[in-house]
Scaffold this active site. Structure first.
Site, PDB file in Angstrom:
ATOM      1  CE  LYS A 113      -7.014  -6.948  -1.744  1.00 48.70           C
ATOM      2  NZ  LYS A 113      -7.216  -6.570  -0.353  1.00 48.70           N
ATOM      3  CE  LYS A 173      -4.411  -1.649   1.350  1.00 49.45           C
ATOM      4  NZ  LYS A 173      -5.611  -1.527   2.142  1.00 49.45           N
ATOM      5  CE  LYS A 203     -13.538  -2.075   0.896  1.00 49.31           C
ATOM      6  NZ  LYS A 203     -13.040  -1.878   2.271  1.00 49.31           N
TER       7      LYS A 203
HETATM    8  N1  AQP Z   1     -10.223  -9.780  -3.204  1.00 42.32           N
HETATM    9  C1  AQP Z   1     -10.572 -10.290  -2.033  1.00 42.32           C
HETATM   10  N2  AQP Z   1     -10.799 -11.619  -1.919  1.00 42.32           N
HETATM   11  C2  AQP Z   1     -11.160 -12.150  -0.717  1.00 42.32           C
HETATM   12  N3  AQP Z   1     -11.324 -11.421   0.405  1.00 42.32           N
HETATM   13  C3  AQP Z   1     -11.109 -10.106   0.336  1.00 42.32           C
HETATM   14  N4  AQP Z   1     -11.172  -9.117   1.251  1.00 42.32           N
HETATM   15  C4  AQP Z   1     -10.857  -7.959   0.650  1.00 42.32           C
HETATM   16  N5  AQP Z   1     -10.578  -8.143  -0.640  1.00 42.32           N
HETATM   17  C5  AQP Z   1     -10.715  -9.469  -0.884  1.00 42.32           C
HETATM   18  C6  AQP Z   1     -11.556  -9.305   2.648  1.00 42.32           C
HETATM   19  O1  AQP Z   1     -12.613  -8.410   2.938  1.00 42.32           O
HETATM   20  C7  AQP Z   1     -12.533  -7.996   4.301  1.00 42.32           C
HETATM   21  C8  AQP Z   1     -12.661  -6.508   4.389  1.00 42.32           C
HETATM   22  O2  AQP Z   1     -11.580  -5.912   3.713  1.00 42.32           O
HETATM   23  P1  AQP Z   1     -11.119  -4.439   4.067  1.00 42.32           P
HETATM   24  O3  AQP Z   1     -12.246  -3.536   4.014  1.00 42.32           O
HETATM   25  O4  AQP Z   1     -10.374  -4.431   5.342  1.00 42.32           O
HETATM   26  O5  AQP Z   1     -10.043  -4.150   3.002  1.00 42.32           O
HETATM   27  P2  AQP Z   1      -9.978  -4.303   1.434  1.00 42.32           P
HETATM   28  O6  AQP Z   1     -11.201  -4.735   0.777  1.00 42.32           O
HETATM   29  O7  AQP Z   1      -8.724  -5.040   1.184  1.00 42.32           O
HETATM   30  O8  AQP Z   1      -9.998  -2.877   1.008  1.00 42.32           O
HETATM   31  P3  AQP Z   1      -9.025  -1.682   1.019  1.00 42.32           P
HETATM   32  O9  AQP Z   1      -7.783  -2.031   1.747  1.00 42.32           O
HETATM   33  O10 AQP Z   1      -9.827  -0.515   1.429  1.00 42.32           O
HETATM   34  O11 AQP Z   1      -8.846  -1.508  -0.456  1.00 42.32           O
HETATM   35  P4  AQP Z   1      -7.743  -1.912  -1.436  1.00 42.32           P
HETATM   36  O12 AQP Z   1      -7.466  -3.394  -1.298  1.00 42.32           O
HETATM   37  O13 AQP Z   1      -8.375  -1.553  -2.699  1.00 42.32           O
HETATM   38  O14 AQP Z   1      -6.565  -1.058  -1.116  1.00 42.32           O
HETATM   39  C9  AQP Z   1     -11.207  -8.522   4.843  1.00 42.32           C
HETATM   40  O15 AQP Z   1     -11.442  -9.681   5.620  1.00 42.32           O
HETATM   41  C10 AQP Z   1     -10.440  -8.881   3.598  1.00 42.32           C
HETATM   42  O16 AQP Z   1      -9.556  -9.950   3.839  1.00 42.32           O
END
Ligand code: AQP
Length: 333
Positions: free
Chosen positions: A198, A114, A201
């Site tokens: 992955k 990140k 969001k």
């Molecule tokens: N792609 C995924 N596959 C399986 N599980 C996932 N989780 C997130 N992405 C996947 C699981 O969803 C739960 C909540 O996640 P979060 O809100 O803590 O974080 P996120 O979705 O990874 O979102 P971010 O960090 O806001 O966004 P990005 O990844 O875009 O930077 C968790 O249990 C997570 O494991």
């Protein structure tokens, strides 16, 4: 045996199929075993580890609560609340950050991903994110934490922090060492545009993910445009080697149909992608459309959502404030 469940989701918008299949679907199954006690948290303190627009954040907190309910979490049965309403989370995070070691945090791969190349400009909050996550879990004596595979390392850290605290303050078993609950087959849903990334969001392309607010038309369009390869669907699981997009789509289908990957491979045995994509769209629409309609309905009633969060935070605070008091006593305050 009854389990104490705690898990959280960040209110950072665009909740997607990965969040649902990797985490929220599992929350609902755990809640539906009546003997379990479940706490589901909208982790807004975690969200601000990267810059948020305050108005968007407020909207996203309600949207995440609405998503929990629309997916089947029942506020009468489980506690739903947002983290910033319970001050013990911040207090415990500070105390636990004094127990955690820099070397441990330096190993966290999510921070590296990140923060990207310019680590110096990342917030301190982003670096210490897993310590706050440990505080969330440990305040409630959670026995089990359902998360996607990407959170496994943070949960291992949480276990280390609990053990070190118990050792440092000669309080064996005081902080409960939690177990992860990770859906083996469906723990990491990948982007529709790139099978080795992955589903996330923050991906700038909306076509990379199925949002839980997508309608039928959007779902059909995204599945149609999802990346595949030139071969037909496989005959056996071993033929999925080096075919990440095909594997991801088959895993998504399997999870939606509650069947294992082998069953889906047999169902589409060497058929072409267009036949499979039709069935995948159907399965996705069947699951996502009712959720998306319910989210929209709930978002029209902000007062209801605010009440759920307020009532949930009162219940959570009762548990967490007792634990933080005990933590402070052990520390010597
Ligand atoms: N792609 C995924 N596959 C399986 N599980 C996932 N989780 C997130 N992405 C996947 C699981 O969803 C739960 C909540 O996640 P979060 O809100 O803590 O974080 P996120 O979705 O990874 O979102 P971010 O960090 O806001 O966004 P990005 O990844 O875009 O930077 C968790 O249990 C997570 O494991």
């Amino acid at each position: 045996m009854s389990k104490k469940i705690f898990s959280g989701v960040q209110p950072t918008g665009n909740l997607h199929l990965g969040n649902y299949l990797g985490a929220i679907k599992n929350f609902v199954e755990l809640q539906n075993k009546k003997e379990n006690q479940c706490i589901f948290c909208v982790v807004d303190l975690h969200a601000i580890t990267v810059k948020q627009d305050p108005r968007e954040l407020k909207k996203n907190i309600r949207e995440t609560a609405a998503t929990f309910i629309a997916c089947g979490i029942d506020p009468a049965q489980s506690i739903i609340f947002n983290q910033s309403m319970v001050s013990a989370h911040s207090e415990a995070a500070w105390i636990l950050s004094c127990v955690s070691r820099i070397g441990w945090l330096n190993r966290m791969t999510q921070f590296k991903e990140k923060a990207g190349k310019d680590k110096e400009k990342a917030s301190i909050g982003l670096y210490s994110y897993p310590v706050l996550m440990a505080a969330d879990i440990l305040l409630y004596d959670a026995s089990h934490v359902p998360v996607g595979d990407d959170q496994k390392q943070h949960l291992e850290l949480c276990r280390d922090i609990a053990q070190k605290f118990n050792n440092d303050f000669t309080a064996p078993d005081f902080l409960k060492v939690p177990e992860p609950l990770i859906q083996k087959q469906f723990s990491r849903i990948m982007s529709l545009k790139d099978g080795i990334k992955k589903m996330s969001k923050s991906d700038p392309s909306d076509l990379s993910r199925i949002n839980l607010t997508d309608n039928k038309e959007k779902i059909l369009n995204k599945v149609k445009k999802a990346k595949t390869d030139t071969l037909p669907l496989p005959k056996e699981a071993k033929d999925l080697a080096n075919r990440p997009e095909a594997e991801n789509l088959l895993r998504i289908y399997s999870s939606l149909k509650n069947q294992n990957l082998e069953n889906s491979i047999n169902e589409f045995n060497e058929k072409n992608f267009s036949t499979f994509k039709e069935k995948l769209s159907e399965a996705l629409t069947e699951t996502i459309e009712p959720i998306s309609k319910e989210i929209k309905k709930l978002l029209n009633d902000e007062k209801y959502l605010d009440t759920i969060l307020l009532e949930g935070s009162v219940k959570a605070d009762k548990i967490a404030s007792k634990k933080i008091k005990e933590i402070k006593e052990l520390v010597g305050f």
